[in-house]
Design a protein around this motif. Structure first.
Motif, PDB file in Angstrom:
ATOM      1  N   ALA A   1       2.935  84.747  37.943  1.00 49.60           N
ATOM      2  CA  ALA A   1       1.842  83.776  37.913  1.00 49.60           C
ATOM      3  C   ALA A   1       2.309  82.379  37.521  1.00 49.60           C
ATOM      4  O   ALA A   1       1.684  81.387  37.895  1.00 49.60           O
ATOM      5  CB  ALA A   1       0.752  84.251  36.949  1.00 49.60           C
ATOM      6  N   ASN A   2       3.416  82.305  36.792  1.00 48.07           N
ATOM      7  CA  ASN A   2       3.873  81.011  36.299  1.00 48.07           C
ATOM      8  C   ASN A   2       4.933  80.341  37.157  1.00 48.07           C
ATOM      9  O   ASN A   2       5.378  79.238  36.842  1.00 48.07           O
ATOM     10  CB  ASN A   2       4.413  81.157  34.872  1.00 48.07           C
ATOM     11  N   THR A   3       5.340  81.028  38.242  1.00 48.36           N
ATOM     12  CA  THR A   3       6.426  80.455  39.049  1.00 48.36           C
ATOM     13  C   THR A   3       6.100  80.412  40.540  1.00 48.36           C
ATOM     14  O   THR A   3       6.865  79.856  41.316  1.00 48.36           O
ATOM     15  CB  THR A   3       7.720  81.280  38.871  1.00 48.36           C
ATOM     16  N   LEU A   4       4.980  81.017  40.947  1.00 48.82           N
ATOM     17  CA  LEU A   4       4.682  81.142  42.384  1.00 48.82           C
ATOM     18  C   LEU A   4       3.248  80.708  42.694  1.00 48.82           C
ATOM     19  O   LEU A   4       2.423  80.546  41.787  1.00 48.82           O
ATOM     20  CB  LEU A   4       4.894  82.593  42.818  1.00 48.82           C
TER      21      LEU A   4
ATOM     22  N   CYS B   1      -0.517  79.947  41.082  1.00 48.82           N
ATOM     23  CA  CYS B   1      -1.190  81.223  40.815  1.00 48.82           C
ATOM     24  C   CYS B   1      -2.091  81.070  39.587  1.00 48.82           C
ATOM     25  O   CYS B   1      -1.788  80.300  38.676  1.00 48.82           O
ATOM     26  CB  CYS B   1      -0.160  82.331  40.553  1.00 48.82           C
ATOM     27  N   THR B   2      -3.187  81.827  39.609  1.00 48.27           N
ATOM     28  CA  THR B   2      -4.126  81.778  38.486  1.00 48.27           C
ATOM     29  C   THR B   2      -3.473  82.318  37.212  1.00 48.27           C
ATOM     30  O   THR B   2      -2.828  83.356  37.233  1.00 48.27           O
ATOM     31  CB  THR B   2      -5.348  82.662  38.808  1.00 48.27           C
ATOM     32  N   ARG B   3      -3.636  81.574  36.115  1.00 55.15           N
ATOM     33  CA  ARG B   3      -3.127  82.051  34.827  1.00 55.15           C
ATOM     34  C   ARG B   3      -3.907  81.360  33.717  1.00 55.15           C
ATOM     35  O   ARG B   3      -4.239  80.188  33.826  1.00 55.15           O
ATOM     36  CB  ARG B   3      -1.631  81.772  34.698  1.00 55.15           C
ATOM     37  N   TYR B   4      -4.225  82.088  32.726  1.00 57.49           N
ATOM     38  CA  TYR B   4      -4.858  81.474  31.560  1.00 57.49           C
ATOM     39  C   TYR B   4      -4.236  82.059  30.300  1.00 57.49           C
ATOM     40  O   TYR B   4      -3.502  81.395  29.601  1.00 57.49           O
ATOM     41  CB  TYR B   4      -6.383  81.665  31.576  1.00 57.49           C
ATOM     42  N   TYR B   5      -4.488  83.357  30.053  1.00 55.58           N
ATOM     43  CA  TYR B   5      -3.879  83.999  28.877  1.00 55.58           C
ATOM     44  C   TYR B   5      -2.352  83.939  28.962  1.00 55.58           C
ATOM     45  O   TYR B   5      -1.671  83.754  27.963  1.00 55.58           O
ATOM     46  CB  TYR B   5      -4.353  85.457  28.787  1.00 55.58           C
ATOM     47  N   PHE B   6      -1.854  84.117  30.186  1.00 50.09           N
ATOM     48  CA  PHE B   6      -0.402  84.140  30.372  1.00 50.09           C
ATOM     49  C   PHE B   6       0.173  82.799  30.822  1.00 50.09           C
ATOM     50  O   PHE B   6       1.099  82.763  31.614  1.00 50.09           O
ATOM     51  CB  PHE B   6      -0.022  85.250  31.359  1.00 50.09           C
ATOM     52  N   ASP B   7      -0.377  81.703  30.343  1.00 48.74           N
ATOM     53  CA  ASP B   7       0.141  80.381  30.712  1.00 48.74           C
ATOM     54  C   ASP B   7       1.395  80.085  29.881  1.00 48.74           C
ATOM     55  O   ASP B   7       1.324  79.741  28.707  1.00 48.74           O
ATOM     56  CB  ASP B   7      -0.937  79.316  30.462  1.00 48.74           C
ATOM     57  N   LEU B   8       2.542  80.197  30.534  1.00 48.98           N
ATOM     58  CA  LEU B   8       3.810  80.108  29.795  1.00 48.98           C
ATOM     59  C   LEU B   8       4.159  78.680  29.375  1.00 48.98           C
ATOM     60  O   LEU B   8       4.845  78.475  28.373  1.00 48.98           O
ATOM     61  CB  LEU B   8       4.945  80.713  30.627  1.00 48.98           C
TER      62      LEU B   8
END
Lengths: 381, 381
Positions: B71-74, B216-223
């Motif tokens: 989610a954090n790279t694509l 890509c969608t991310r919230y909790y896993f926003d690195l």
């Protein structure tokens, strides 16, 4: 990364559940809360001692209870027989002499069990004897004495049979009332799976009768006062609070296993250990009467027992112990009692095998462990 | 009295010292005290990841970090290659599909390792590929993939090599920076000797560059936000405080053992287990590339893997696991990672032998354990 394993004949490993129980905040002993703890412990101890009598708890090592046994039932000048078949037999004799008793030392070759016929003869020749002292299991040699037969030599008389059951109670069957044992003592750090510091002692009606006229010096170990306190769910001095709390958890575990289960397990662990010793081609120190608590093994020639114990601890993290006094360097002792299961024995034997191999003993790696596995698998689980 | 042993490929046993650390009173995370804990954990994780990059801690299972990696790279519609050689390869592919990525599934026979040449060819035919996903160790089959060779297929390009090192980091050498791994994820419940609930992830500079345009969608896993927080010794959301405290204790133990010591121990434990399997006359599921983390064994004919696992747990108190999906009932998996020493392997193998015997497999009791002892004694301690 090295783990540590305790495979000595006491102290023995303490179960996690017992450690957690003892880690609870300390309670005060002059409270209702503690009295509930005491009531539970008193009931549990009667179960494991197999007695209707009160089992008294003392904040002391087992040796303290050994002193209490004598000091509360005898008077200076009284004659007793001390069966000496090892280090702990010698100790009880020394305590007796210190109390001013006249001691007839009956020596048995280290590694041999006493013959009850010899004691019967001795008592016939010495009608002045007031008590006979014996270890149920002599920890220094790993021998088990024939307690049931021994008690028969004193049962019909006024002679008191005192049994040091420190390394035997909760391991083999020692029904105090049924066999008419007069004084039985034990400690917390063996079958009870607790740290050291708590001893237990129970007296038969015959022993309590002797207590009435016993004149040996006693203050801390005054059992009559302890009896009165215990009946009120208290103790005469500050008790080992945490140990008694832990004891209740241990007793809970032991009750769940049942007496029969406990005795069967220890018999199995001992048989497996003995099978490994045989497979290594080594000799037991007490081949005729090996105990179920520990196994004492004669070192193979060229192997120093002290070095073996040290090497095993340093290299494999497994703690066993060597011999004492005249057996120093000549034997090593493997403990398999208390919180000890089949895989603990396998671990202990694996480490012993590797140590023997390291010290150039002529053994085939895996032979002893395989023999033990056979026994455990057949007799076990 | 039965003891319980955890010999599964995760979760793995937690050392007493780590349990005690986690049993300390809970601290608040927005304090200087916690920031000291974080600083220590950050430094330790860089050591074990062998990276200069920040290693981010997430309060999640390892699968959460696998999602975060993507989610954090694509961006949705991006093409990736998912190497599927077992259950966890399939999972990463599913997560990717769920995020809207176009996934080229590259299937490898379960029990076999991927051939890097095949991936090189695939990347040549598909220049649109943005990332390659692979397990370092595929826990469902016990195979170890050739990560060093795999990374060479992407190193010179913009393609990101993402490695699920959950069952491999801290067991085998995976130098992130030296090999140019772009994303590496792991979890707390394997080599880190902790309960589950904490995952870790690190990104290479190339991966952080990709992060800038990843949609890509991310919230909790926003690195990116976690990176900013970590640099201040904090976390973006409430951290798994106790686990991070325990992690510091684990890292302390691991540092004491050294990276080389850790890798050597796991190699020895794996070799001993494989020797036992051979002595039993059984087959490894992954004979060409068996991992040092766990050993997957094909059940002998007539023995059901599920029954074997259940029997071993019920009768011997030892927990291993069976096969998943198409391997269900056909294999059993023995874990030997984390807080696992030589005698733990002996216990696990002893229980396996007795179980196999109980289920009428044709094995000689003690044979496998003896073979393992040989390996441990030669290669060990």
């Amino acid at each position: 990364m090295k783990k540590y394993y305790l495979a000595a004949p006491g102290p023995t490993p303490v179960p996690e559940m017992v450690l957690l129980e003892m880690a609870k905040p300390i309670i005060h002993h002059r409270t209702k809360t503690f009295e509930k703890v005491m009531a539970q412990a008193r009931e549990g101890l009667k179960w494991i001692f197999q007695t209707k009598e009160e089992v008294l708890m003392l904040a002391s090592a087992g040796s303290g209870a050994m002193e209490a046994a004598l000091a509360n039932t005898l008077s200076p000048g009284d004659t007793i027989v001390a069966i000496r078949s090892g280090k702990f037999g010698e100790r009880w004799s020394e305590i007796a002499k210190g109390l001013g008793l006249r001691v007839i030392d009956f020596d048995v070759e280290w590694g041999k069990a006493v013959n009850p016929k010899d004691i019967r003869g001795l008592l016939e020749r010495h009608p002045e004897v007031k008590a006979v002292l014996c270890q149920a299991c002599e920890t220094s040699t790993g021998v088990i004495h024939p307690v049931e037969e021994l008690v028969k030599t004193t049962r019909a008389s006024d002679v008191l049979m005192m049994v040091d059951a420190i390394t035997a109670l909760g391991i083999v069957d020692l029904p105090m009332d049924k066999w008419s044992i007069d004084v039985m003592v034990t400690g917390s750090q063996k079958a009870f799976m607790l740290p050291p510091g708590l001893s237990m002692i129970a007296l038969s009606p015959k022993a309590w009768e002797a207590n009435a006229s016993a004149k040996c010096t006693r203050y801390y170990f005054d059992l009559k006062k302890e009896l009165e306190a215990h009946k009120k769910n208290q103790t005469n001095f500050t008790p080992a609070i945490s140990l008694i709390q832990g004891l209740n958890k241990s007793l809970e575990m032991m009750k769940e296993e049942t007496l029969e289960g406990i005795f069967t397990r220890h018999a199995r662990l001992a048989a497996a250990t003995q099978a490994a010793v045989k497979a290594w081609g080594l000799e037991l120190l007490a081949p005729e009467a090996p105990s179920n608590s520990l196994t004492a093994v004669r070192c193979p020639s060229g192997v120093d027992g002290e070095k073996l114990v040290q090497h095993m601890q340093d290299k494999y993290g497994v703690t066993i112990i060597g011999g004492q006094d005249k057996l120093k360097g000549k034997i090593f002792r493997l403990g398999h009692m208390g919180y000890c299961g089949d895989f603990d024995v396998i671990t202990m034997l694996s480490a012993t095998e590797m140590t023997l191999k390291d010290l150039d003993a002529k053994i085939e790696l895996g032979r002893g462990v395989a023999a033990a596995l056979q026994v455990l698998h057949q007799g076990g689980f």
